[in-house]
Design a protein around this motif. Structure first.
Motif, mmCIF file in Angstrom:
data_model
loop_
_atom_site.group_PDB
_atom_site.id
_atom_site.type_symbol
_atom_site.label_atom_id
_atom_site.label_comp_id
_atom_site.label_asym_id
_atom_site.label_seq_id
_atom_site.Cartn_x
_atom_site.Cartn_y
_atom_site.Cartn_z
ATOM 1 N N LEU A 75 13.967 -12.705 0.444
ATOM 2 C CA LEU A 75 12.711 -13.386 0.754
ATOM 3 C C LEU A 75 11.633 -12.927 -0.221
ATOM 4 O O LEU A 75 11.682 -11.817 -0.754
ATOM 5 C CB LEU A 75 12.265 -13.081 2.182
ATOM 6 C CG LEU A 75 13.209 -13.477 3.317
ATOM 7 C CD1 LEU A 75 12.597 -13.089 4.658
ATOM 8 C CD2 LEU A 75 13.520 -14.964 3.283
ATOM 9 N N LEU A 76 10.657 -13.771 -0.417
ATOM 10 C CA LEU A 76 9.505 -13.445 -1.253
ATOM 11 C C LEU A 76 8.291 -13.300 -0.359
ATOM 12 O O LEU A 76 8.028 -14.146 0.495
ATOM 13 C CB LEU A 76 9.256 -14.537 -2.287
ATOM 14 C CG LEU A 76 10.430 -14.910 -3.197
ATOM 15 C CD1 LEU A 76 9.994 -15.979 -4.185
ATOM 16 C CD2 LEU A 76 10.951 -13.687 -3.923
ATOM 17 N N GLN A 77 7.561 -12.216 -0.551
ATOM 18 C CA GLN A 77 6.360 -11.961 0.226
ATOM 19 C C GLN A 77 5.132 -12.073 -0.665
ATOM 20 O O GLN A 77 5.170 -11.642 -1.821
ATOM 21 C CB GLN A 77 6.430 -10.555 0.838
ATOM 22 C CG GLN A 77 5.215 -10.167 1.645
ATOM 23 C CD GLN A 77 5.411 -8.843 2.357
ATOM 24 O OE1 GLN A 77 5.975 -8.780 3.436
ATOM 25 N NE2 GLN A 77 4.945 -7.763 1.744
ATOM 26 N N PRO A 78 4.045 -12.622 -0.169
ATOM 27 C CA PRO A 78 2.827 -12.676 -0.984
ATOM 28 C C PRO A 78 2.362 -11.284 -1.384
ATOM 29 O O PRO A 78 2.692 -10.289 -0.726
ATOM 30 C CB PRO A 78 1.819 -13.346 -0.046
ATOM 31 C CG PRO A 78 2.639 -14.081 0.955
ATOM 32 C CD PRO A 78 3.878 -13.261 1.139
ATOM 33 N N GLN A 79 1.591 -11.215 -2.425
ATOM 34 C CA GLN A 79 1.032 -9.932 -2.852
ATOM 35 C C GLN A 79 0.110 -9.387 -1.773
ATOM 36 O O GLN A 79 -0.500 -10.123 -1.003
ATOM 37 C CB GLN A 79 0.240 -10.101 -4.149
ATOM 38 C CG GLN A 79 1.109 -10.234 -5.386
ATOM 39 C CD GLN A 79 0.264 -10.158 -6.648
ATOM 40 O OE1 GLN A 79 -0.901 -10.528 -6.654
ATOM 41 N NE2 GLN A 79 0.859 -9.667 -7.725
ATOM 42 N N SER A 80 0.000 -8.079 -1.748
ATOM 43 C CA SER A 80 -0.915 -7.432 -0.820
ATOM 44 C C SER A 80 -2.339 -7.951 -1.022
ATOM 45 O O SER A 80 -2.787 -8.162 -2.146
ATOM 46 C CB SER A 80 -0.889 -5.916 -1.050
ATOM 47 O OG SER A 80 -1.989 -5.289 -0.435
ATOM 48 N N HIS A 110 -0.085 -8.389 4.318
ATOM 49 C CA HIS A 110 1.190 -8.228 3.607
ATOM 50 C C HIS A 110 1.369 -6.799 3.096
ATOM 51 O O HIS A 110 1.701 -6.564 1.925
ATOM 52 C CB HIS A 110 1.281 -9.224 2.445
ATOM 53 C CG HIS A 110 0.963 -10.637 2.837
ATOM 54 N ND1 HIS A 110 1.706 -11.333 3.764
ATOM 55 C CD2 HIS A 110 -0.047 -11.472 2.458
ATOM 56 C CE1 HIS A 110 1.176 -12.535 3.926
ATOM 57 N NE2 HIS A 110 0.129 -12.647 3.162
ATOM 58 N N VAL A 111 1.144 -5.842 4.003
ATOM 59 C CA VAL A 111 1.317 -4.434 3.665
ATOM 60 C C VAL A 111 2.144 -3.759 4.750
ATOM 61 O O VAL A 111 2.253 -4.248 5.880
ATOM 62 C CB VAL A 111 -0.036 -3.702 3.525
ATOM 63 C CG1 VAL A 111 -0.809 -4.204 2.325
ATOM 64 C CG2 VAL A 111 -0.871 -3.838 4.805
ATOM 65 N N CYS A 158 -3.637 -2.120 -6.297
ATOM 66 C CA CYS A 158 -3.125 -2.934 -5.199
ATOM 67 C C CYS A 158 -2.329 -2.062 -4.234
ATOM 68 O O CYS A 158 -1.300 -1.493 -4.610
ATOM 69 C CB CYS A 158 -2.245 -4.052 -5.754
ATOM 70 S SG CYS A 158 -1.801 -5.309 -4.545
ATOM 71 N N ALA A 159 -2.807 -1.931 -2.997
ATOM 72 C CA ALA A 159 -2.161 -1.068 -2.007
ATOM 73 C C ALA A 159 -1.032 -1.816 -1.310
ATOM 74 O O ALA A 159 -1.207 -2.953 -0.877
ATOM 75 C CB ALA A 159 -3.186 -0.593 -0.982
ATOM 76 N N GLU A 160 0.099 -1.163 -1.190
ATOM 77 C CA GLU A 160 1.247 -1.743 -0.495
ATOM 78 C C GLU A 160 1.341 -1.270 0.953
ATOM 79 O O GLU A 160 2.181 -1.746 1.712
ATOM 80 C CB GLU A 160 2.541 -1.379 -1.235
ATOM 81 C CG GLU A 160 2.605 -1.908 -2.661
ATOM 82 C CD GLU A 160 2.552 -3.430 -2.724
ATOM 83 O OE1 GLU A 160 3.131 -4.067 -1.830
ATOM 84 O OE2 GLU A 160 1.931 -3.955 -3.660
ATOM 85 N N PRO A 166 7.710 -16.004 -9.803
ATOM 86 C CA PRO A 166 6.271 -16.207 -9.579
ATOM 87 C C PRO A 166 5.869 -15.821 -8.158
ATOM 88 O O PRO A 166 6.683 -15.828 -7.237
ATOM 89 C CB PRO A 166 6.096 -17.717 -9.816
ATOM 90 C CG PRO A 166 7.280 -18.124 -10.634
ATOM 91 C CD PRO A 166 8.396 -17.236 -10.200
ATOM 92 N N SER A 167 4.593 -15.477 -7.983
ATOM 93 C CA SER A 167 4.097 -15.071 -6.673
ATOM 94 C C SER A 167 4.056 -16.268 -5.726
ATOM 95 O O SER A 167 4.045 -17.429 -6.154
ATOM 96 C CB SER A 167 2.699 -14.464 -6.802
ATOM 97 O OG SER A 167 1.802 -15.406 -7.366
ATOM 98 N N VAL A 168 4.041 -15.985 -4.433
ATOM 99 C CA VAL A 168 4.012 -17.023 -3.408
ATOM 100 C C VAL A 168 2.808 -16.790 -2.505
ATOM 101 O O VAL A 168 2.223 -15.706 -2.471
ATOM 102 C CB VAL A 168 5.310 -17.018 -2.570
ATOM 103 C CG1 VAL A 168 6.499 -17.386 -3.429
ATOM 104 C CG2 VAL A 168 5.519 -15.652 -1.913
#
Length: 517
Positions: free
Chosen positions: A167-172, A243-244, A193-195, A68-70
């Motif tokens: 590690l988990l990074q939040p979505q952009s 977060h990009v 969604c741009a990374e 799941p997203s964080v």
């Protein structure tokens, strides 16, 4: 009941007497083996090997669904860190016949966040540092000061831990919104969604060429060094906040003509910003100066057609100079790109030029001319001729690996031929003020460099405030006539081309659009 054969197959190979523990709790077995090892009744490495196998068994029992997203940078909840006293234990798991030696190590076991795949490795010092930063909530800047390195080095360590899945990074946060435009149904996430976020940075207007299609020959002072460092600090902060990944494409004019170019280039790299060059051919010595700092992600130069036509536009001898420079880029193993500005006059030369570049460049593509500035003296491709050109380009592109897709209108023909859609000009159709902005030497920020599209001034505003300004939002919304189009997320036409035709680019669509209703 403990299934010795299923949980501890490798340990059992080294110690068949393990069968006597059948039925005991699996969690207790490594400790029981520690007692035996202390008594010399089993190999010394066996307790650690059993712990490794038990950890892997538990991870296999977990589902392999995506994590799941964080909301903030976090540890992967399906990550296990084991401290062991023997090495190399992981080699034993794949059948290597190696006698382990007493050596303290940290081992990592985890499931990948995207697909749940099971991974394992010996933890590096950087892996452990990344975990420490997140667990103890340490600011990267303070860690960098303690380590005696640029803050970008710590950012890079965290990024690599994210890419590995530790590690988990939040979505952009850079995501197309419904209030930008009507998003077509079933649009893939990769087009929304741009990374990465790109700053096309014109640090100077000085140039060693005077091209006939130049969009802007205005006199502007070079960006000052301190101002430039502040820009890079803001760029780093903006990318971390959203977060990009960050990219700075140094341009001009010729960026090498800025007196502090190498200082700014180094500063960008030290802030973990990918550095690219949009410029002219330079000497081998100048290229080596870049490589001593860090290799650019790409170096882009321009050609405008075959030799005679190109040299009419860019100056006598430019064609030969560019070809020699492409050979130099290949020698230095720098990714090379050639950009062509497409006009009515040079359309017939594009495919022959692409053949000449086939084995000489990593990527070749084009932008249509925006009839702005000195470019107003040339003619953009006529819509009817352009439609024919698009079909010919796509046909040739199938057999020439150097030819790339950029102009968003190519999606119209690709849809017709059922080839599948691509991301368009910036990966998101027209990405003006979405996943890139253009910064001029005097601090002006434009949604796109190819036409006047002012959205702010970094001498008076922050990059964050400019990005969320009403002016920037208007360019993200793009052309009103394109709203509701089935290709909107991949296209939106070219606002600069529409402007060059005297149209209102935020209202009237690209005149070369040939989509069927």
């Amino acid at each position: 009941m403990t299934d010795i054969y299923k949980i501890f197959p490798i340990s059992r190979d080294y110690f068949p007497e393990l069968d006597s523990f059948l039925g005991e709790e699996a969690d207790a077995l490594p400790e029981r083996l520690s007692v035996l090892a202390g008594e010399g009744r089993c190999p010394g490495f066996l307790p650690d090997l059993a712990r490794v196998e038990l950890t892997l068994y538990r991870l296999r029992l977990e589902d392999n669904e995506a994590t799941p997203s964080v909301s903030e940078l976090s540890l992967n909840s399906r990550l296990e860190l084991l401290e062991v006293n023997w090495s190399p234990l992981l080699a034993l798991l794949v059948g290597k016949e190696i006698e382990p030696q007493a050596e303290k190590q940290f081992l990592l076991f985890w499931r990948r966040p995207d697909d749940g795949g099971l991974c394992q490795c010996v933890a590096t010092a950087n892996d452990l540092l990344a975990l420490k930063i997140v667990v103890e909530n340490l600011p990267p800047e303070s860690v960098a000061a303690e380590q005696g390195c640029p803050a970008g080095d710590i950012d890079r360590i965290l990024q690599r831990a994210v890419s590995k899945g530790l590690l988990l990074q939040p979505q952009s946060k850079l995501r197309r919104q419904d209030d930008d435009f009507t998003i077509p149904e079933n649009t893939p996430e990769k087009f929304l969604c741009a990374e990465a976020f790109t700053l096309q940075w014109h640090i100077t207007h000085r140039c060693d060429l005077h091209c006939k299609h130049c969009y802007d020959r205005s006199r502007r002072d070079d960006v000052g060094l301190q101002q430039g460092l502040d820009v890079l600090d803001q760029m780093r902060a903006f990318c971390r906040e959203h977060h990009v990944y960050g990219q700075v494409s140094f341009s001009g004019g010729n960026p090498f003509m800025h007196p502090d170019f190498f200082v700014l280039y180094r500063a960008a790299c030290e802030r973990n910003l990918n550095a690219a060059i949009l410029g002219n051919p330079v000497s081998e010595e100048q290229l080596d100066g870049l490589l001593q700092i860090d290799k650019p992600v790409f170096y882009q130069v321009s050609l405008e057609g075959l030799q005679e036509h190109n040299d009419q536009i860019r100056g006598k001898g430019n064609f030969a100079s560019v070809f020699e420079f492409l050979d130099l880029l290949k020698k230095k193993q720098i990714y090379s790109m050639v950009m062509l500005t497409l006009t009515q006059a040079n359309m017939p030369q594009v495919l022959p030029l692409a053949e000449q570049l086939r084995d000489r460049v990593d990527l070749f593509t084009f932008n249509r001319l925006s009839m702005v500035g000195e470019g107003a003296s040339l003619e953009s491709p006529r819509p009817a001729d352009y439609r024919t050109f698009v079909a010919e380009y796509l046909q040739a592109q199938r057999n020439n690996p150097a030819m790339a897709l950029k102009d968003s209108l190519l999606n119209i023909e690709r849809e017709k031929q059922q080839q599948g859609l691509f991301g368009g000009c910036t990966g998101f159709g027209c990405g003006a003020a979405f996943n890139f902005v253009s910064l001029l030497p005097d601090g002006q920020v434009h949604a796109c460099r190819k036409f006047p599209s002012l959205i702010g001034d970094m001498k008076q505003q922050s990059l964050q405030d400019i990005y969320y300004s009403a002016a920037a939002k208007a360019y993200r919304q793009g052309c009103k006539e394109c709203d509701g189009c089935r290709l909107r997320a991949n296209c939106g036409g070219c606002l600069a081309v529409a402007y060059g035709y005297g149209l209102d680019p935020l209202r009237q669509k690209d005149p070369a659009c040939f989509i069927d209703p």
